[in-house]
Design an enzyme around this catalytic site. Structure first.
Site, PDB file in Angstrom:
ATOM      1  N   CYS A 184       8.032   6.743 -14.500  1.00 53.33           N
ATOM      2  CA  CYS A 184       7.945   7.356 -15.810  1.00 53.33           C
ATOM      3  C   CYS A 184       7.170   8.667 -15.682  1.00 53.33           C
ATOM      4  O   CYS A 184       6.225   8.774 -14.901  1.00 53.33           O
ATOM      5  CB  CYS A 184       7.249   6.516 -16.876  1.00 53.33           C
ATOM      6  SG  CYS A 184       7.983   4.907 -17.103  1.00 53.33           S
ATOM      7  N   ARG A 237      10.821  10.986 -11.712  1.00 53.97           N
ATOM      8  CA  ARG A 237       9.985   9.801 -11.871  1.00 53.97           C
ATOM      9  C   ARG A 237      10.672   8.693 -12.668  1.00 53.97           C
ATOM     10  O   ARG A 237      10.140   7.598 -12.826  1.00 53.97           O
ATOM     11  CB  ARG A 237       8.681  10.164 -12.565  1.00 53.97           C
ATOM     12  CG  ARG A 237       7.876  11.210 -11.831  1.00 53.97           C
ATOM     13  CD  ARG A 237       6.624  11.554 -12.591  1.00 53.97           C
ATOM     14  NE  ARG A 237       5.750  10.414 -12.713  1.00 53.97           N
ATOM     15  CZ  ARG A 237       4.854  10.054 -11.815  1.00 53.97           C
ATOM     16  NH1 ARG A 237       4.690  10.775 -10.733  1.00 53.97           N
ATOM     17  NH2 ARG A 237       4.106   8.997 -11.990  1.00 53.97           N
ATOM     18  N   TRP A 297      11.398   5.007 -16.653  1.00 57.31           N
ATOM     19  CA  TRP A 297      12.018   4.139 -15.648  1.00 57.31           C
ATOM     20  C   TRP A 297      11.638   2.734 -16.081  1.00 57.31           C
ATOM     21  O   TRP A 297      10.466   2.353 -16.037  1.00 57.31           O
ATOM     22  CB  TRP A 297      11.462   4.452 -14.268  1.00 57.31           C
ATOM     23  CG  TRP A 297      12.145   3.730 -13.149  1.00 57.31           C
ATOM     24  CD1 TRP A 297      13.261   4.130 -12.466  1.00 57.31           C
ATOM     25  CD2 TRP A 297      11.763   2.473 -12.571  1.00 57.31           C
ATOM     26  NE1 TRP A 297      13.592   3.198 -11.503  1.00 57.31           N
ATOM     27  CE2 TRP A 297      12.692   2.179 -11.542  1.00 57.31           C
ATOM     28  CE3 TRP A 297      10.736   1.563 -12.816  1.00 57.31           C
ATOM     29  CZ2 TRP A 297      12.629   1.027 -10.773  1.00 57.31           C
ATOM     30  CZ3 TRP A 297      10.666   0.417 -12.040  1.00 57.31           C
ATOM     31  CH2 TRP A 297      11.600   0.155 -11.034  1.00 57.31           C
ATOM     32  N   ASN A 301       2.730   5.541 -18.975  1.00 57.75           N
ATOM     33  CA  ASN A 301       3.295   5.355 -17.639  1.00 57.75           C
ATOM     34  C   ASN A 301       2.459   4.288 -16.960  1.00 57.75           C
ATOM     35  O   ASN A 301       1.244   4.423 -16.868  1.00 57.75           O
ATOM     36  CB  ASN A 301       3.220   6.687 -16.874  1.00 57.75           C
ATOM     37  CG  ASN A 301       3.434   6.523 -15.384  1.00 57.75           C
ATOM     38  OD1 ASN A 301       4.105   5.608 -14.946  1.00 57.75           O
ATOM     39  ND2 ASN A 301       2.851   7.408 -14.605  1.00 57.75           N
ATOM     40  N   GLY A 302       3.092   3.204 -16.523  1.00 59.40           N
ATOM     41  CA  GLY A 302       2.342   2.123 -15.870  1.00 59.40           C
ATOM     42  C   GLY A 302       2.788   0.777 -16.387  1.00 59.40           C
ATOM     43  O   GLY A 302       3.828   0.662 -17.038  1.00 59.40           O
ATOM     44  N   GLU A 307      16.695   5.119   8.705  1.00 56.93           N
ATOM     45  CA  GLU A 307      16.559   6.164   7.698  1.00 56.93           C
ATOM     46  C   GLU A 307      17.944   6.688   7.265  1.00 56.93           C
ATOM     47  O   GLU A 307      18.183   6.914   6.083  1.00 56.93           O
ATOM     48  CB  GLU A 307      15.671   7.299   8.242  1.00 56.93           C
ATOM     49  CG  GLU A 307      15.486   8.509   7.359  1.00 56.93           C
ATOM     50  CD  GLU A 307      14.885   8.216   5.986  1.00 56.93           C
ATOM     51  OE1 GLU A 307      14.444   7.096   5.732  1.00 56.93           O
ATOM     52  OE2 GLU A 307      14.915   9.132   5.141  1.00 56.93           O
ATOM     53  N   LYS A 324      19.341   6.508   3.457  1.00 58.55           N
ATOM     54  CA  LYS A 324      19.792   7.704   2.708  1.00 58.55           C
ATOM     55  C   LYS A 324      21.158   7.443   2.089  1.00 58.55           C
ATOM     56  O   LYS A 324      21.401   7.768   0.942  1.00 58.55           O
ATOM     57  CB  LYS A 324      19.900   8.944   3.605  1.00 58.55           C
ATOM     58  CG  LYS A 324      18.640   9.638   4.046  1.00 58.55           C
ATOM     59  CD  LYS A 324      17.873  10.316   2.965  1.00 58.55           C
ATOM     60  CE  LYS A 324      16.959   9.411   2.242  1.00 58.55           C
ATOM     61  NZ  LYS A 324      15.681   9.111   2.625  1.00 58.55           N
ATOM     62  N   GLU A 375      20.960   4.906  -0.814  1.00 61.17           N
ATOM     63  CA  GLU A 375      20.254   5.440  -1.984  1.00 61.17           C
ATOM     64  C   GLU A 375      21.137   6.326  -2.848  1.00 61.17           C
ATOM     65  O   GLU A 375      21.118   6.216  -4.070  1.00 61.17           O
ATOM     66  CB  GLU A 375      19.053   6.294  -1.531  1.00 61.17           C
ATOM     67  CG  GLU A 375      17.851   5.515  -1.102  1.00 61.17           C
ATOM     68  CD  GLU A 375      16.722   6.426  -0.649  1.00 61.17           C
ATOM     69  OE1 GLU A 375      15.587   6.207  -1.074  1.00 61.17           O
ATOM     70  OE2 GLU A 375      16.968   7.372   0.139  1.00 61.17           O
ATOM     71  N   HIS A 427      23.793  -9.356  18.045  1.00 53.69           N
ATOM     72  CA  HIS A 427      23.236 -10.592  17.502  1.00 53.69           C
ATOM     73  C   HIS A 427      23.565 -10.745  16.016  1.00 53.69           C
ATOM     74  O   HIS A 427      22.808 -11.346  15.272  1.00 53.69           O
ATOM     75  CB  HIS A 427      21.722 -10.632  17.729  1.00 53.69           C
ATOM     76  CG  HIS A 427      21.353 -10.575  19.175  1.00 53.69           C
ATOM     77  ND1 HIS A 427      21.593 -11.600  20.039  1.00 53.69           N
ATOM     78  CD2 HIS A 427      20.826  -9.565  19.918  1.00 53.69           C
ATOM     79  CE1 HIS A 427      21.196 -11.259  21.259  1.00 53.69           C
ATOM     80  NE2 HIS A 427      20.730 -10.017  21.210  1.00 53.69           N
ATOM     81  N   LYS A 443      11.387   8.341  -7.764  1.00 58.79           N
ATOM     82  CA  LYS A 443      10.759   8.955  -6.600  1.00 58.79           C
ATOM     83  C   LYS A 443       9.387   8.357  -6.312  1.00 58.79           C
ATOM     84  O   LYS A 443       8.981   8.203  -5.184  1.00 58.79           O
ATOM     85  CB  LYS A 443      10.630  10.464  -6.823  1.00 58.79           C
ATOM     86  CG  LYS A 443      10.053  11.156  -5.617  1.00 58.79           C
ATOM     87  CD  LYS A 443      10.813  12.396  -5.285  1.00 58.79           C
ATOM     88  CE  LYS A 443      10.504  12.895  -3.916  1.00 58.79           C
ATOM     89  NZ  LYS A 443      11.272  12.220  -2.879  1.00 58.79           N
TER      90      LYS A 443
HETATM   91  C1  G6P Z   1      10.607   5.394  -3.405  1.00 57.47           C
HETATM   92  C2  G6P Z   1      11.362   6.663  -3.092  1.00 57.47           C
HETATM   93  C3  G6P Z   1      11.532   6.799  -1.578  1.00 57.47           C
HETATM   94  C4  G6P Z   1      10.177   6.746  -0.896  1.00 57.47           C
HETATM   95  C5  G6P Z   1       9.398   5.488  -1.274  1.00 57.47           C
HETATM   96  C6  G6P Z   1       7.958   5.571  -0.812  1.00 57.47           C
HETATM   97  O1  G6P Z   1      11.386   4.285  -3.078  1.00 57.47           O
HETATM   98  O2  G6P Z   1      12.616   6.655  -3.728  1.00 57.47           O
HETATM   99  O3  G6P Z   1      12.160   8.020  -1.287  1.00 57.47           O
HETATM  100  O4  G6P Z   1      10.356   6.777   0.491  1.00 57.47           O
HETATM  101  O5  G6P Z   1       9.366   5.349  -2.695  1.00 57.47           O
HETATM  102  O6  G6P Z   1       7.332   6.610  -1.504  1.00 57.47           O
HETATM  103  P1  G6P Z   1       6.063   7.398  -1.011  1.00 57.47           P
HETATM  104  O7  G6P Z   1       5.833   8.426  -2.077  1.00 57.47           O
HETATM  105  O8  G6P Z   1       4.952   6.402  -0.929  1.00 57.47           O
HETATM  106  O9  G6P Z   1       6.370   7.992   0.304  1.00 57.47           O
END
Ligand code: G6P
Length: 611
Positions: A2, A27, A73, A99-100, A484, A488, A491, A507, A606
């Protein structure tokens, strides 16, 4: 999660708030709302993006010099108009943005209902504002006092702003566990979840601390603790350029951030390494040099992409510094009674510096006496402020929800750390160290070359845009890169993808391989090259489609692959900084071709400030 923005001053509040909310959409973006003082206290809110709220406001009277907005969010209650913020109290005299998460909201709600309060939404935030109203009515006190007293009743995390119909020139804000930045302009004040909505107007900011309450009334700022002790604000001057938070001609922030990597990697080494003079230094490490050199164990805690950077660091630190490293998901670490010793160093990696699980893992490690070292991108973030020492990654604001440049900056900083500790411990030979430093200095230029593959990768993306599954394989330093790459793709394109250590494929995942299955193999020239050649043969024998990331000039693997992406040669220790680039571009182009919202993928945020 948020995003919140508030303004009071001499300008029109609505456009400032809407623009600020757009900057904070990373956010959360399932609904948005705004409260303005236009003769009365008006609240407008809408399910969907901030642009939908903006369209909804077109024919409304939005003239006001004070207001607050929220982009959500969802945690409590599905995304809809009713659950969107701001929320009124029962009397509609006061409203809140939050927010929280309020953990004891259910008990508070039952109590408030028994006292006659009514609720329209399913949110914990509506409970918070009714609690404030209840306290105000029972104590016949000011709004600020009621908010302060309410802070003693709520358990959980919050950044809030409250507006009252009876005090049309006043904003009351407070925080605990969720970020809140206060911008100080000339006769005007801003509040926001991060500095991006503010820096267009002022660079002078105050990061509110946990349990602090800010009251802005008639142009005066008063900050107090929850115990009502006046605080002297520490005003910081932010050096953030406006261009760094705008798209700069790119179609998406993610693409801009991918292309920024030659610069951001350089920025993350700036001042820390000059290979010509064998200069290698990091101030955060210097402070705790003895602890690092004598550490019996290093624990790394992180989430998501940052956790993948942690895996790369495990390989680097064990190789260069010969200190055992364990990499933990912060969310698992904190709930599994881990062994943490006073001699341990805990490295917390976080782009945002606000991830709730990582913060909680830090608190746990701190309580056991470990030394905490933070690696964050966002300056002044909660993690950066709670750790004993740390290093910023200096990648600049990352706005696309899928992390790209933050990952390579984290890996760069972790590589420097591994080199520093290795050289201090005498476990990394000087000649090897100097070779690595020289090669690390070449990386930005090599990333630049890898970015030239964009067009070719776009053509490959076209071929696989309708795939339903992907497998990513890598070994050694490229194993975290496989994870990674798969993350990506998941996501932003919503294609199911699995990252695996290549040898582990047999395996389990090998059972998934048929002629429909694209298999991305990161097979650069390194110690496990021969082994990965065998893994590619295993995929081909099952008719999987091989997309190979190879070192320039390789002829063996191209001969056995369906598609080949050649990246510049580098040391295997630095390979992730290059091999991740084509994977970022591949996921980006597939997502664009599938019509997905690349910068704001569904259900994600994010900065995950909830557990
Ligand atoms: C969320 C974001 C990711 C990020 C993760 C950890 O899931 O979408 O992109 O890697 O949080 O976030 P941080 O800010 O702690 O790296």
């Amino acid at each position: 999660m948020c995003g919140i923005v508030a303004y009071v001053g001499h300008r029109e509040a609505c456009p400032i708030i809407i623009k600020g909310l757009k900057r904070l959409e990373y956010r959360g973006y399932d609904s948005a709302g705004i409260a303005l003082m236009n003769g009365t206290l008006s609240v407008y809110k809408k399910k969907g993006k901030v642009s939908e709220l903006e369209a909804f406001l077109q024919d409304k009277d939005v003239h006001s010099n004070i207001g607050m907005g929220h982009t959500r969010w969802a945690t409590h209650g599905e995304p809809n108009d009713v659950n969107a913020h701001p929320h009124f109290s029962t009397s509609k005299k006061i409203a809140i943005i939050h927010n929280g998460i309020i953990e004891n909201y259910a008990a508070l709600k039952t109590l408030l209902i028994s006292k006659g309060h009514t609720f329209k939404s399913e949110t914990d935030s509506e409970v918070f504002i009714n609690l404030i109203e209840d306290i105000r009515e029972n104590n016949h006190c000011t709004l600020a006092e009621a908010v302060r007293l309410a802070l003693h009743e709520v358990v959980g995390a919050y950044a809030i702003v409250v507006l009252s119909k009876d005090d049309p020139h006043q904003l009351v804000a407070a925080r605990k566990g969720s970020p809140l930045v206060l911008g100080i302009g000339k006769g005007e004040y801003f509040l926001a979840s991060d500095a991006t909505p503010i820096i267009e107007y002022t660079n002078d900011v105050v990061y509110l601390k946990d349990y602090e309450l800010a009251v802005i009334k008639n142009g005066e700022l008063d900050i107090r603790s929850r115990e009502d002790v006046k605080q002297t604000p520490y005003v910081q001057r932010l050096e953030m350029a406006l261009e760094s938070i705008e798209k700069g001609g790119y179609e998406h922030f993610m693409l801009k951030e991918i292309f920024e990597q030659p610069r951001s990697i350089l920025d993350s080494m700036r001042g820390r390494m000059i290979s010509a003079s064998n200069h290698l230094m990091m101030s955060g490490i210097r402070e705790f040099e003895n602890k690092f050199v004598n550490a019996e164990r290093i624990l790394i805690v992180a989430c998501g992409t940052s956790w993948h950077a942690g895996l790369v660091a495990e390989y680097l630190i064990e190789d260069f510094a010969r200190i055992p490293v364990e990499v933990e998901y912060a969310s698992e670490f904190r709930y599994r009674n881990p062994i943490i010793r006073e001699t341990d160093i805990v490295i917390a990696i976080s782009q945002s510096g606000e991830t709730a699980d990582t913060l909680a893992a830090i608190e746990l490690a701190k309580s056991k006496g470990a030394t905490i070292f933070g690696i964050c991108n966002v300056v002044g973030s909660s993690i950066a402020r709670t750790t004993d020492a740390g290093a910023y990654t200096h990648a600049g604001p990352e706005i696309g929800v899928a992390s790209t440049k933050a990952f390579t900056a984290q890996v760069t900083v972790l590589t420097l750390i591994a080199m520093i500790i290795g050289s201090k411990r005498g476990t990394l030979e000087t000649s090897k160290l100097h070779g690595l430093m020289a090669e690390l200095e070449n990386i930005p230029a090599k990333v630049e070359r890898a970015l030239k593959l964009d067009q070719q990768i776009q053509e490959i993306a076209e071929k696989f845009k309708n795939a339903t599954n992907f497998i990513y394989l890598g070994r050694g330093y490229n194993y975290p890169v496989a994870l990674e790459g798969a993350l990506k793709l998941k996501e932003i394109s919503y294609i199911h993808a699995e990252g695996y250590p290549a040898a582990e494929m047999k395996h389990g995942p090998i059972a998934l391989i048929d002629e429909q299955m694209p298999v991305v193999v990161i097979a650069t020239k390194d110690g496990s090259y021969e082994k990965i050649v065998s893994n590619i043969q295993e995929v081909r024998a099952r008719k999987g489609k091989v997309i190979a990331i190879v070192t320039e000039g390789d002829t063996t693997i191209p001969a056995m692959s369906d598609f080949v992406i050649e990246i510049p040669e580098t040391s295997e220790h630095l390979a992730p900084l290059l091999s991740v680039i084509p994977l970022q571009l591949l996921s980006y182009h597939i997502a664009v071709l599938r019509g997905c919202n690349v910068d704001q993928p569904r259900n994600l945020a994010k900065s995950v400030t909830v557990e």
